[in-house]
Scaffold this motif. Structure first.
Motif, PDB file in Angstrom:
ATOM      1  N   LEU A  76       0.826  -1.205   0.000  1.00  0.00           N
ATOM      2  CA  LEU A  76       0.000   0.000   0.000  1.00  0.00           C
ATOM      3  C   LEU A  76       0.863   1.260   0.000  1.00  0.00           C
ATOM      4  O   LEU A  76       0.598   2.217  -0.734  1.00  0.00           O
ATOM      5  N   ILE A  77       1.907   1.245   0.797  1.00  0.00           N
ATOM      6  CA  ILE A  77       2.813   2.399   0.857  1.00  0.00           C
ATOM      7  C   ILE A  77       3.546   2.575  -0.470  1.00  0.00           C
ATOM      8  O   ILE A  77       3.719   3.697  -0.965  1.00  0.00           O
ATOM      9  N   LEU A  78       3.953   1.455  -1.082  1.00  0.00           N
ATOM     10  CA  LEU A  78       4.623   1.533  -2.382  1.00  0.00           C
ATOM     11  C   LEU A  78       3.694   2.103  -3.453  1.00  0.00           C
ATOM     12  O   LEU A  78       4.119   2.888  -4.308  1.00  0.00           O
ATOM     13  N   VAL A  79       2.424   1.705  -3.402  1.00  0.00           N
ATOM     14  CA  VAL A  79       1.440   2.235  -4.358  1.00  0.00           C
ATOM     15  C   VAL A  79       1.286   3.741  -4.186  1.00  0.00           C
ATOM     16  O   VAL A  79       1.236   4.494  -5.167  1.00  0.00           O
ATOM     17  N   LEU A  80       1.221   4.192  -2.931  1.00  0.00           N
ATOM     18  CA  LEU A  80       1.095   5.627  -2.667  1.00  0.00           C
ATOM     19  C   LEU A  80       2.329   6.391  -3.152  1.00  0.00           C
ATOM     20  O   LEU A  80       2.208   7.489  -3.707  1.00  0.00           O
ATOM     21  N   ILE A  81       3.500   5.807  -2.940  1.00  0.00           N
ATOM     22  CA  ILE A  81       4.735   6.453  -3.411  1.00  0.00           C
ATOM     23  C   ILE A  81       4.733   6.543  -4.935  1.00  0.00           C
ATOM     24  O   ILE A  81       5.069   7.588  -5.516  1.00  0.00           O
ATOM     25  N   TYR A  82       4.335   5.454  -5.585  1.00  0.00           N
ATOM     26  CA  TYR A  82       4.274   5.451  -7.051  1.00  0.00           C
ATOM     27  C   TYR A  82       3.283   6.501  -7.557  1.00  0.00           C
ATOM     28  O   TYR A  82       3.575   7.255  -8.492  1.00  0.00           O
ATOM     29  N   ASN A  83       2.108   6.538  -6.939  1.00  0.00           N
ATOM     30  CA  ASN A  83       1.098   7.520  -7.343  1.00  0.00           C
ATOM     31  C   ASN A  83       1.574   8.947  -7.103  1.00  0.00           C
ATOM     32  O   ASN A  83       1.278   9.855  -7.889  1.00  0.00           O
ATOM     33  N   GLN A  84       2.300   9.141  -6.013  1.00  0.00           N
ATOM     34  CA  GLN A  84       2.825  10.474  -5.711  1.00  0.00           C
ATOM     35  C   GLN A  84       3.783  10.927  -6.813  1.00  0.00           C
ATOM     36  O   GLN A  84       3.764  12.090  -7.230  1.00  0.00           O
ATOM     37  N   LEU A  85       4.585  10.003  -7.300  1.00  0.00           N
ATOM     38  CA  LEU A  85       5.565  10.333  -8.332  1.00  0.00           C
ATOM     39  C   LEU A  85       4.934  10.482  -9.710  1.00  0.00           C
ATOM     40  O   LEU A  85       5.502  11.144 -10.588  1.00  0.00           O
ATOM     41  N   THR A  86       3.769   9.879  -9.911  1.00  0.00           N
ATOM     42  CA  THR A  86       3.107   9.924 -11.224  1.00  0.00           C
ATOM     43  C   THR A  86       1.857  10.795 -11.204  1.00  0.00           C
ATOM     44  O   THR A  86       1.008  10.685 -12.090  1.00  0.00           O
ATOM     45  N   ASN A  87       1.739  11.649 -10.189  1.00  0.00           N
ATOM     46  CA  ASN A  87       0.603  12.572 -10.060  1.00  0.00           C
ATOM     47  C   ASN A  87      -0.739  11.856  -9.915  1.00  0.00           C
ATOM     48  O   ASN A  87      -1.779  12.383 -10.305  1.00  0.00           O
ATOM     49  N   GLY A  88      -0.700  10.662  -9.358  1.00  0.00           N
ATOM     50  CA  GLY A  88      -1.931   9.948  -9.045  1.00  0.00           C
ATOM     51  C   GLY A  88      -2.341  10.226  -7.604  1.00  0.00           C
ATOM     52  O   GLY A  88      -1.986  11.260  -7.026  1.00  0.00           O
ATOM     53  N   ASP A 158      -9.470  14.130 -11.428  1.00  0.00           N
ATOM     54  CA  ASP A 158     -10.030  12.935 -12.071  1.00  0.00           C
ATOM     55  C   ASP A 158     -10.102  11.750 -11.112  1.00  0.00           C
ATOM     56  O   ASP A 158     -10.992  10.905 -11.223  1.00  0.00           O
ATOM     57  N   GLU A 159      -9.173  11.690 -10.154  1.00  0.00           N
ATOM     58  CA  GLU A 159      -9.165  10.567  -9.213  1.00  0.00           C
ATOM     59  C   GLU A 159     -10.386  10.570  -8.300  1.00  0.00           C
ATOM     60  O   GLU A 159     -10.681   9.572  -7.639  1.00  0.00           O
ATOM     61  N   TYR A 160     -11.119  11.698  -8.262  1.00  0.00           N
ATOM     62  CA  TYR A 160     -12.307  11.783  -7.415  1.00  0.00           C
ATOM     63  C   TYR A 160     -13.605  11.597  -8.198  1.00  0.00           C
ATOM     64  O   TYR A 160     -14.691  11.784  -7.650  1.00  0.00           O
ATOM     65  N   TYR A 161     -13.489  11.224  -9.471  1.00  0.00           N
ATOM     66  CA  TYR A 161     -14.702  11.011 -10.269  1.00  0.00           C
ATOM     67  C   TYR A 161     -15.598   9.908  -9.685  1.00  0.00           C
ATOM     68  O   TYR A 161     -16.827  10.058  -9.671  1.00  0.00           O
ATOM     69  N   PRO A 162     -15.020   8.789  -9.205  1.00  0.00           N
ATOM     70  CA  PRO A 162     -15.909   7.768  -8.614  1.00  0.00           C
ATOM     71  C   PRO A 162     -16.722   8.289  -7.432  1.00  0.00           C
ATOM     72  O   PRO A 162     -17.797   7.763  -7.144  1.00  0.00           O
ATOM     73  N   LYS A 163     -16.229   9.324  -6.767  1.00  0.00           N
ATOM     74  CA  LYS A 163     -16.917   9.848  -5.584  1.00  0.00           C
ATOM     75  C   LYS A 163     -17.941  10.924  -5.943  1.00  0.00           C
ATOM     76  O   LYS A 163     -19.079  10.890  -5.476  1.00  0.00           O
TER      77      LYS A 163
END
Length: 301
Positions: A76-88, A158-163
């Protein structure tokens, strides 16, 4: 020996609790992205529900698959780090989600209805001509306008579209236009109303009339419903949120996504159970303060 085992067992339990908390902290906002706003009275409950669900999921993992908990937290932490680096969806988004929960539940969140006063005029001829001229400039079917509007409605949040659904597209487009529009006066002898296509072509420059025409045209191009309010020396756009429930949903989205603007109040007009919010170029966020409370005309589109 037993004392050493007890000490080891206690330490192990403490570590598992800490790991569980570490799992809940990033997991709750991720779950929250897929839960629509849940409003009960003055309380916004969606992130609270997400924390409960994250806690329950972590507890089940701890009971049934204890050996998977630590790898899951690491992943989970790795996913957050990846998203942080890719503007996710990264750590910044996670912090904003928790901040929003505090703002929505305990922060100052007033709603200020403004009475829109229609000023009578004895010169209906020129006023009618101005209204018709403004309406004729709203051409939402133009391909340049449509493509521009769609492109920038996908630019932010865009990441908040599902909400939040289509509200995200509206807020993204507002953010782009108001962040990039530059005020340029008309000539002293001529009041010129530019179409949205013209304003897009010149790099988003113009006066309040041009901004309003641009905003309502682009919003209309992505399915939103707007109107123009003509006041003394000023023209500004308003967005229809819908009924009270839809307005509250929009308010939650604005506070969440424009929280960095330090929102104190949402200003609106209410007519026949329908709520309208300000989209003026002077507003730092949708629903910002109005410049004027009087109007010569409400221009419906």
């Amino acid at each position: 020996m037993n004392h050493a085992q007890d000490k080891y067992g206690h330490t192990r339990k403490v570590l598992l609790v800490l790991i569980s908390i570490l799992a809940v902290i990033p997991l709750a906002p991720l779950i929250n992205r897929y839960i629509p706003p849940l409003i009960l009275g003055d309380w916004n409950l969606d992130l609270t529900v997400s924390i409960i669900l994250a806690g329950a999921l972590t507890f089940l993992t701890l009971r049934l698959f204890r050996f998977l908990l630590l790898p899951a937290v690491g992943l989970l932490i790795l996913v957050l780090i990846y998203n942080q680096l890719t503007n996710g969806y990264g750590f910044g988004n996670m912090i904003r989600d928790y901040k929003t929960m505090v703002q929505n539940n305990w922060g100052k969140k007033e709603q200020k209805e403004i009475d829109l006063v229609l000023r009578p005029t004895f010169f209906d001829g020129p006023l009618t001509k101005t209204v018709k001229s403004l309406q004729s400039k709203v051409i939402a079917t133009d391909s340049v306008v449509r493509n521009y509007s769609v492109k920038h409605s996908l630019e932010s949040f865009d990441e908040y579209y599902p909400k939040y659904g289509s509200q995200v597209r509206i807020l993204s487009l507002f953010k782009h236009i108001n962040s990039n529009f530059k005020y340029v006066s008309d000539s002293e002898r001529d009041e010129y109303f530019a179409t949205a296509k013209e304003t897009i072509g010149n790099g988003l420059g113009g006066d309040c009339d041009d901004h309003t025409i641009l905003m309502v045209t682009c919003m209309k191009a992505i399915g939103a419903h707007c109107r123009m309010i003509l006041t003394d020396g000023h023209l500004y756009p308003e967005l229809l949120c819908g009924d009270e429930k839809q307005f509250e949903m929009m308010q939650q989205a604005v506070i969440h996504l424009f929280g960095n603007e330090a929102i104190d109040n949402m200003y609106y007009h209410e007519q026949n159970g329908q709520y309208w919010i300000n989209l003026d170029y002077t507003a730092r966020y949708p629903g910002g303060p109005y410049v004027s409370e009087t109007a010569y005309a409400i221009i419906n589109l």
